[in-house]
Structure formats: structure tokens, C-alpha cells
Design an enzyme around this catalytic site. Structure first.
Site, PDB file in Angstrom:
ATOM      1  N   SER A 214       0.843  -1.182   0.000  1.00 58.17           N
ATOM      2  CA  SER A 214       0.000   0.000   0.000  1.00 58.17           C
ATOM      3  C   SER A 214       0.881   1.235   0.000  1.00 58.17           C
ATOM      4  O   SER A 214       2.052   1.178   0.353  1.00 58.17           O
ATOM      5  CB  SER A 214      -0.886   0.008   1.233  1.00 58.17           C
ATOM      6  OG  SER A 214      -0.069   0.250   2.359  1.00 58.17           O
ATOM      7  N   LYS A 215       0.253   2.321  -0.417  1.00 63.97           N
ATOM      8  CA  LYS A 215       0.945   3.603  -0.536  1.00 63.97           C
ATOM      9  C   LYS A 215       1.691   3.970   0.746  1.00 63.97           C
ATOM     10  O   LYS A 215       2.734   4.568   0.701  1.00 63.97           O
ATOM     11  CB  LYS A 215      -0.100   4.691  -0.805  1.00 63.97           C
ATOM     12  CG  LYS A 215      -0.108   5.167  -2.253  1.00 63.97           C
ATOM     13  CD  LYS A 215      -0.865   6.462  -2.379  1.00 63.97           C
ATOM     14  CE  LYS A 215      -2.343   6.202  -2.547  1.00 63.97           C
ATOM     15  NZ  LYS A 215      -3.151   7.320  -2.941  1.00 63.97           N
ATOM     16  N   ARG A 216       1.085   3.648   1.876  1.00 64.45           N
ATOM     17  CA  ARG A 216       1.673   4.099   3.130  1.00 64.45           C
ATOM     18  C   ARG A 216       3.005   3.413   3.417  1.00 64.45           C
ATOM     19  O   ARG A 216       3.892   4.000   4.003  1.00 64.45           O
ATOM     20  CB  ARG A 216       0.698   3.846   4.292  1.00 64.45           C
ATOM     21  CG  ARG A 216      -0.231   5.036   4.513  1.00 64.45           C
ATOM     22  CD  ARG A 216      -1.272   4.723   5.550  1.00 64.45           C
ATOM     23  NE  ARG A 216      -2.127   3.629   5.113  1.00 64.45           N
ATOM     24  CZ  ARG A 216      -2.276   2.496   5.790  1.00 64.45           C
ATOM     25  NH1 ARG A 216      -1.626   2.300   6.914  1.00 64.45           N
ATOM     26  NH2 ARG A 216      -3.080   1.550   5.332  1.00 64.45           N
ATOM     27  N   LYS A 217       3.128   2.168   2.990  1.00 67.52           N
ATOM     28  CA  LYS A 217       4.324   1.406   3.356  1.00 67.52           C
ATOM     29  C   LYS A 217       5.397   1.382   2.275  1.00 67.52           C
ATOM     30  O   LYS A 217       6.564   1.221   2.558  1.00 67.52           O
ATOM     31  CB  LYS A 217       3.919  -0.046   3.649  1.00 67.52           C
ATOM     32  CG  LYS A 217       3.247  -0.192   4.972  1.00 67.52           C
ATOM     33  CD  LYS A 217       3.587  -1.534   5.558  1.00 67.52           C
ATOM     34  CE  LYS A 217       3.132  -1.610   6.987  1.00 67.52           C
ATOM     35  NZ  LYS A 217       3.139  -2.976   7.472  1.00 67.52           N
ATOM     36  N   ASN A 218       4.959   1.484   1.046  1.00 67.51           N
ATOM     37  CA  ASN A 218       5.866   1.201  -0.047  1.00 67.51           C
ATOM     38  C   ASN A 218       5.619   2.136  -1.207  1.00 67.51           C
ATOM     39  O   ASN A 218       4.503   2.587  -1.393  1.00 67.51           O
ATOM     40  CB  ASN A 218       5.580  -0.219  -0.567  1.00 67.51           C
ATOM     41  CG  ASN A 218       6.685  -1.150  -0.207  1.00 67.51           C
ATOM     42  OD1 ASN A 218       7.815  -0.727  -0.036  1.00 67.51           O
ATOM     43  ND2 ASN A 218       6.361  -2.406  -0.085  1.00 67.51           N
TER      44      ASN A 218
END
Ligand code: GLU
Length: 438
Positions: A214-218
Site C-alpha cells: 500500500s501507498k503508506r508502506k511502499n
């Protein structure tokens, strides 16, 4: 219902124009593309923009650019046309309206609270998933659902079914998160007496910690991979191996090989891990397959400072073996362009700890370096002989020289660097190191 068949293999990718091309979408697109190409069919791009009321042309362009960069050309879509358009859902509202009316007239849907709802009957709904085998839902688990929202836009499940049907999509290949939508879509196909496509639900990509990417992690946006200087061939090869495995167990293969060998049987149900270490390794392999001429062209846009073609040409062969992605290039070679910053502590630590010895080493080198023919072989011979004569520890001494002229502990071969740097720069840097050591 009569058994009907598709005349042609037609697949599709149906992204929403959110402003980024999500790598998870590209992965799904790749499998759709490969299956269509393998079967001489068509790969359709449809823009699902019914959640976004305003048409954002830039957001669509981001998707087209990503597909183009990766070589996933679609045969039909808003960007190239086709016989089953329009290919933007926002331009298909009348089509949805027509089938909404039909379903209401047949008493298969009804209006409530400003929306239109699909009537779910009792029984079971199942399909033979090309990756997962038979999947069955008890209709009791599924409540009546909205097909036309109160804002007069169709719901995802309705629009996607009408479009896949009207666009004669034979195989719906998409992420596993849509498995729970599939029975609803099948019910709509049945209500319309439409041919039901085959479904294949791909495993979701996961981070190394097994969480969903997901955008938040990667970084998930294709433009990030482009800016980092990953080669499109490497990213494609990497994505091919997300869930799919090569029949001969190969890691490195072209998209053409993927198209030839692709099969649903070789897709695993378990979640593939999106491992950046593996991507870096693969990118390095693709970089080394490039000719020096091609690599020179590729690294140029990544240079932070302008340097001459001649100099890039000399540096590229030295760096090629160790380069993992193009954006690393300027940092790896900055010492060729500007004066390196020398960390005295590092020089002492790695060079043998004794300030006096290192200074003396550099002084002795400088005393004779003037006479050396400026070629790799001659330089190496000189440095080895002086080491032996003075009983120095070769590893430490060479490291000290490396740090003094590059500021780094890991570089291309030392004497090749010296040749490209030239005699003047090399001697000046050794002299400044002596001064730094005090
Ligand atoms: N717009 C949907 C998505 O990107 C399409 C899903 C589907 O393939 O049916 O998730």
C-alpha cells in the site's frame, strides 16, 4: 440459458484515474496483456471513472504513460479507440440506464430511497476460477445490493458487468480482493441472460512482512520506479514472477517468453512477496545486458551535473558491474566530477590507523608517480612493487589510496579509476590527503 461462447479472447484492465499508476494494477495488466497476446486476442483498457465526477485528463495520461513505458500497449481504450467504446465509464451512463430500466421492468431490480437495488434470489452462485478452482457462495450471504446510486451513477458491480459484457470480455483476470464481488456480477449476467466470462483471481502482492502493499508502506506508483531508474524490462520481469513461475524455474526472461509460457496453472494462490532486494538484483542484471552506448544514453537524464559525453563514456564501463539502478549512477561517480570529501576518520580506520604511516605511504607514492606511464597495468605494477618493497599491508594501503582519491570505500577498480581521473587529479588528491592528515 443457452450455452454461448466467445469468439475471441478479450481481456481488460479497468483502472480508476486516481492520479497514479499503481504497481499492483500494472501487475494485473501484465497478466491480462500476456494472456491476450498468447491467444492472439485483444487487451482492452477501460477507465473506471464513475467515482470521480469530474473527468481528469492528466490522471488518465499518467496511466497511458505508465503502460507505454512498460510496453503494455492496449488494443482498445480511450487513448486508441476501438469498436466497443466509449471506454470511459463516465461516457456510458445512458447504456447503464437502459439496462437498469430493463431489470426494473423484468422485476429483477427495484427502486428504494432514490437508488436502484438488485434483487438477490435464493440458491447458490459459483464459478470455476482459473486459478482457484470452484468457488461457491450461498446467496443467503448476499443481500440485495445497489446497482444505481442516488447520484444516478452506477455502482462498481453493475458498471463493470455491463461493460465486460458489452465489450465482449472473455476472461476477467483481476486481483483476489474482487472475489466477493464476483457472485454479484454473475447474478447480473444471469439476469441479463448474458454470456458469463471466465474469472481468474490473482493473489495480492505483499510486503516482506506479508502486509498488503500500500501507498503508506511502499512506493506503489510506477512513476517512482521510473524516477529511481529501474529499467522497464526489469520491472516487467520482476512482476511476471509475482505468483507465476517459469516452467524451467528461470528468474530472468523476456516478456515474449512470458507470453509464450504463460498459463493459469502456473499461478500460485499464495501471496507473492514484493521484494525490493530481488528487484534491485534483477535490474542490475538487465543493466549489465545493455551495451555501453545504450547505458550512456540511459544514465544521462539521471546526472545531477552536466558532464561531457566523453567522460560518461569512460566512466560507464567502470561502473556497469556494480550499478543496480540508474539513479545510483551520479552518486557512485561524483568523485570523477567534483573533489571528493575525505573523511579523515574513515581514512585512518580503513587505512591502517597510523597517521604517520599513511602520510609516508602517500609521500613515497607521490615521489615516484611522476615517472609512471599512466596505464592500468603500469599503475598496478608500481603500486604492488612499492607495497612489497616497504612491507606494507596491501589491503589497507590500497584502501587508503582509494579513500584519498574517491572519498569512498567501494568503487570500481582502483587503477582504472586513476586512468580516467588522470595523473594531475590523482596526485593533487593524494597531496591534499597528506595535508588533511596534518
Ligand atoms: N476499477 C476496479 C479496480 O481497479 C476494477 C476491478 C475489476 O477488474 O473488476 O479495482
Amino acid at each position: 440459458m443457452t450455452k454461448k461462447n466467445f469468439q475471441e479472447i478479450r481481456t481488460r484492465i479497468a483502472p480508476s484515474p486516481t492520479g497514479l499508476a499503481h504497481v499492483g494494477n500494472i501487475y494485473v495488466a501484465l497478466f491480462n496483456f500476456a494472456f491476450a497476446r498468447q491467444n492472439k486476442g485483444k487487451f482492452v483498457l477501460r477507465i473506471e471513472d464513475t467515482d470521480i465526477k469530474r473527468h481528469v485528463p492528466e490522471a488518465e495520461q499518467v496511466i497511458y504513460d505508465a503502460f507505454k513505458w512498460l510496453g503494455l500497449e492496449n488494443d482498445e481504450g480511450p487513448n486508441v479507440g476501438g469498436s466497443y467504446g466509449p471506454y470511459r465509464q463516465s461516457e456510458r451512463l445512458e447504456i447503464y440506464q437502459k439496462y437498469i430500466k430493463d431489470l426494473i421492468a423484468k422485476n429483477l431490480a427495484y427502486e428504494k430511497e432514490g437508488a436502484v437495488w438488485f434483487k438477490v434470489n435464493s440458491g447458490k452462485t459459483s464459478w470455476d476460477d482459473l486459478i482457484r478452482g470452484k468457488i461457491e457462495f450461498d446467496n443467503k450471504e448476499i443481500k440485495d445490493f445497489v446497482i444505481l446510486k442516488s447520484d444516478k451513477y452506477p455502482s462498481y458491480n453493475f458498471a463493470v458487468t455491463i461493460d465486460d459484457w458489452q465489450m465482449k470480455i472473455s476472461h476477467v483476470i483481476r486481483a483476489e480482493e474482487h472475489i466477493s464481488n464476483t457472485p454479484r456480477q454473475i447474478m447480473i449476467y444471469q439476469a441479463l441472460d448474458a454470456i458469463i466470462p471466465q474469472f481468474a483471481h490473482l493473489p495480492l502482492l505483499r510486503n516482506t512482512d506479508h502486509s498488503k502493499i500500500s501507498k503508506r508502506k511502499n512506493p506503489v506508483s510506477v512513476s517512482w520506479y521510473q524516477e529511481q531508474g529501474y529499467l522497464p524490462e526489469a520491472l516487467i520481469n520482476f512482476l511476471c514472477l509475482m505468483g507465476w513461475s517459469h516452467p524451467e524455474g528461470k528468474d530472468i526472461f523476456s516478456i515474449d517468453e512470458f507470453i509464450k509460457d504463460f498459463s493459469f496453472q502456473r499461478i500460485s494462490k499464495s501471496a507473492p512477496i514484493f521484494d525490493f532486494k530481488k528487484l534491485d538484483w534483477m535490474d542490475g542484471i538487465y543493466i549489465r545486458e545493455k551495451s555501453n552506448e545504450d547505458l550512456i544514453k540511459l544514465v544521462k537524464p539521471f546526472m545531477l551535473k552536466k558532464i561531457s559525453d566523453g567522460l560518461i563514456g569512460e566512466i560507464v564501463p567502470l561502473i556497469k558491474e556494480r550499478l543496480t539502478k540508474l539513479s545510483d549512477f551520479p552518486l557512485m561517480i561524483n568523485f570523477f566530477i567534483g573533489e571528493p570529501k575525505i573523511d579523515v576518520k574513515l581514512l585512518l580506520d580503513k587505512g591502517g590507523k597510523d597517521k604517520k604511516v599513511i602520510k609516508q605511504q602517500f609521500e613515497l607514492v607521490l615521489a615516484d608517480l611522476e615517472k609512471i606511464k599512466w596505464e592500468t597495468v603500469e599503475l598496478e605494477k608500481f603500486f604492488r612493487e612499492i607495497t612489497e618493497k616497504n612491507n606494507w599491508i596491501l589491503g589497507k594501503f590500497f584502501m587508503a589510496v582509494r579513500i584519498a582519491i574517491t572519498g569512498k570505500i567501494a568503487t570500481p577498480p582502483l587503477f582504472e579509476i586513476m586512468v580516467v581521473l588522470g595523473k594531475d587529479k590523482t596526485t593533487t588528491r593524494l597531496a591534499s590527503a597528506i595535508k588533511l592528515l596534518g
